[in-house]
Scaffold this active site. Structure first.
Site, PDB file in Angstrom:
ATOM      1  N   LYS A  88      -3.996   3.801   2.182  1.00 39.37           N
ATOM      2  CA  LYS A  88      -5.327   3.252   1.648  1.00 39.37           C
ATOM      3  C   LYS A  88      -6.198   4.030   1.185  1.00 39.37           C
ATOM      4  O   LYS A  88      -6.743   3.793   0.327  1.00 39.37           O
ATOM      5  CB  LYS A  88      -5.785   2.467   2.694  1.00 39.37           C
ATOM      6  CG  LYS A  88      -4.839   1.156   3.254  1.00 39.37           C
ATOM      7  CD  LYS A  88      -5.170   0.499   4.534  1.00 39.37           C
ATOM      8  CE  LYS A  88      -4.352  -0.613   4.915  1.00 39.37           C
ATOM      9  NZ  LYS A  88      -4.652  -1.164   6.099  1.00 39.37           N
ATOM     10  N   VAL A 148      -5.370  -2.947   0.457  1.00 45.57           N
ATOM     11  CA  VAL A 148      -6.396  -2.285   0.998  1.00 45.57           C
ATOM     12  C   VAL A 148      -7.276  -3.212   1.630  1.00 45.57           C
ATOM     13  O   VAL A 148      -8.098  -4.048   1.208  1.00 45.57           O
ATOM     14  CB  VAL A 148      -7.254  -1.348   0.322  1.00 45.57           C
ATOM     15  CG1 VAL A 148      -8.379  -0.761   0.882  1.00 45.57           C
ATOM     16  CG2 VAL A 148      -6.465  -0.067  -0.504  1.00 45.57           C
ATOM     17  N   GLY A 158      -0.222  -8.551  20.148  1.00 48.00           N
ATOM     18  CA  GLY A 158       0.210  -8.806  18.847  1.00 48.00           C
ATOM     19  C   GLY A 158      -0.527  -7.894  17.570  1.00 48.00           C
ATOM     20  O   GLY A 158      -0.257  -8.059  16.387  1.00 48.00           O
ATOM     21  N   LYS A 193       0.900  -1.158   0.034  1.00 47.65           N
ATOM     22  CA  LYS A 193      -0.198  -0.057   0.032  1.00 47.65           C
ATOM     23  C   LYS A 193       0.792   1.257   0.088  1.00 47.65           C
ATOM     24  O   LYS A 193       0.422   2.241  -0.681  1.00 47.65           O
ATOM     25  CB  LYS A 193      -0.958  -0.236   1.085  1.00 47.65           C
ATOM     26  CG  LYS A 193      -0.349  -0.560   2.581  1.00 47.65           C
ATOM     27  CD  LYS A 193      -1.197  -0.580   3.752  1.00 47.65           C
ATOM     28  CE  LYS A 193      -0.459  -0.811   4.947  1.00 47.65           C
ATOM     29  NZ  LYS A 193       0.134  -2.402   4.761  1.00 47.65           N
TER      30      LYS A 193
END
Length: 453
Positions: free
Chosen positions: A225, A152, A207, A125
């Site tokens: 995006k 995206v 995470g 992206k």
């Protein structure tokens, strides 16, 4: 009766030219073997038979570019190479999957592949938000495909619907939650009442946040995006530099609580929409910022690390795309969808739709963009405060929708929600409020999206 020599020669040539699918494999090179690359390689190897049936020819993994060739990656080590440029240049490579990330050397490698007539699938992206034009020109010049569904919203199919399914419609607005990290943080703040710092730390432990979360929490990822979505939706080249960007690091638990009091939640939104200038001409506005979203809006219920994009088109109406916005397996799913499409085009001798920039709409400055403000301030609790505050809004031709006052001690809290007005007028109003001696502090300013007012 003997066939004419020319006819026999023609039939022989056709027979010689025909190659069965088994004899005509399509070579694939994968650049990068992180979370996404590993999943792509696994799918290519584990589902080879199914992929052959879907494409019409075998997809053969020619090689995988990695940094450390000595690391055990669970595949034939002969497939691994550190010479990424040589892998891209191989004659038996027809398609290149780029999942390295970053700008360079990804840009150089993709250009090399396209210039050689090799189709490219990428999830990059950041690169696309800056260099789509250059890459698209190379793809067009050499009749190659450039696919980027995975760039995206992970597994969510939104790029192809904008490029193909809605190609005959007029898209007016695209609004979405396109970053899982920030959505996880804001959802957790809403659910637990915790502050930003504690929730960010928890996201890191689970995470959901990188060791350096800047790209996510400051809106850079979402802005890239948004640039891609706007380019597709409005047939206009848009880069990250065109996107107004604000992050979520200034959002407080008090902001979340105030949103709840107004039957709203807070989301980091990517907004791409058509707006009119003073003469009624079309422009586009592309922006990323935290915003209040009414609980009645479909994006308000998107929680955790999930993503969602709402597209509003003239004929199709409102369409919503929802699902896993990140992660190795979901993103690899989008990559493989693109890979199958590109491979089919290679096998059958066709080509997918390329870049469409015919509209060339100007990008409106943020100051000219119509929006709504939610202004939270501390004020002196005495007569005349409300009229003085309202006068500042009136001076800038900003209409007030609702006012809420809380507290009856030395300082009271005043919350003002406006109707739509130019962002520059709203910002000037806030600056004027800060100068009033009756306003102790403007504690927060958030935009309000997802309403018809």
């Amino acid at each position: 009766m003997t066939a004419p020599e020319s006819s026999v020669s023609s039939e022989a040539a056709e027979a010689a030219a025909f190659v069965s699918p088994v004899d005509k494999p399509i070579g694939v090179a994968v650049l990068g073997m992180g979370n996404v690359g590993s999943e792509v390689v696994r799918i290519l190897l584990d589902h080879a038979t199914d992929l052959t049936a879907r494409v019409g020819a075998p997809l053969v993994l020619r090689g995988v570019a990695v940094r450390d060739i000595g690391k055990d990656r669970g595949i034939d080590p002969d497939l691994l190479t550190t010479d990424v440029r040589a892998l891209v240049a191989r004659d038996d490579v027809d398609l290149v999957v780029e999942v390295l990330g970053g700008i360079e050397p990804a840009r150089e490698l993709i250009l090399a592949a396209l210039n050689a007539g090799k189709s490219v699938v990428t999830a990059n992206k950041a690169l696309l938000a800056e260099y789509t034009g250059e890459l698209a020109d190379a793809a067009e010049s050499h009749r190659a495909d450039l696919y980027f569904e995975a760039a995206v919203a992970g597994a969510i199919p939104v790029v192809r619907p904008l490029m193909q399914s809605l190609a005959g419609d007029r898209v007016n607005r695209v609004i979405g939650i396109v970053n899982g990290t920030t959505n996880f943080i804001l959802s957790a703040m809403d659910e637990t009442g915790a502050d930003y710092a504690d929730t960010l730390a928890e996201a890191g432990r689970l995470g959901y946040a990188e060791a350096d979360p800047t790209a996510d929490v400051e809106g850079f990822d979402a802005a890239a995006k948004a640039a891609i979505l706007a380019s597709l939706a409005f047939h206009t080249r848009v880069t990250s530099a065109d996107v107004h960007r604000e992050g979520i690091s200034s959002i407080t638990a008090a902001d979340i609580a105030t949103a709840r009091a107004f039957d709203c939640t807070v989301k980091l939104l990517a907004l791409c929409e058509r707006v009119s200038d003073d003469d009624g001409n079309d422009r586009i506005s592309v922006r990323v910022y935290p915003s209040l979203v009414p609980l009645s809006h479909p994006l308000a219920s998107v929680s955790g690390a999930f993503n969602a994009v709402v597209v509003e088109a003239e004929a199709a109406g409102r369409l919503m795309f929802y699902g896993q916005g990140a992660g190795g397996a979901p993103t690899a799913s989008a990559v493989m969808g693109d890979l199958v499409m590109a491979a089919r085009n290679k096998f059958y001798g066709g080509r997918g739709p390329g870049e469409s920039t015919y509209a060339k709409l100007p990008v409106a400055p943020m100051g000219d963009t119509p929006t709504r403000y939610h202004v939270n301030m501390q004020v002196a609790d005495r007569a005349g405060v409300l009229s003085a505050v309202a006068a500042e809004f009136a001076k800038n031709d900003v209409s007030i929708s609702t006012v809420r006052q809380e507290g009856a001690s030395k300082h009271a809290r005043l919350v003002v929600v406006t109707h739509r007005a130019k962002d520059s007028a709203l910002a000037a109003t806030v600056d004027a409020l800060k100068e009033l001696d009756i306003v102790t502090a403007v504690t927060s300013v958030l935009r309000l999206e997802g309403t018809s007012e």
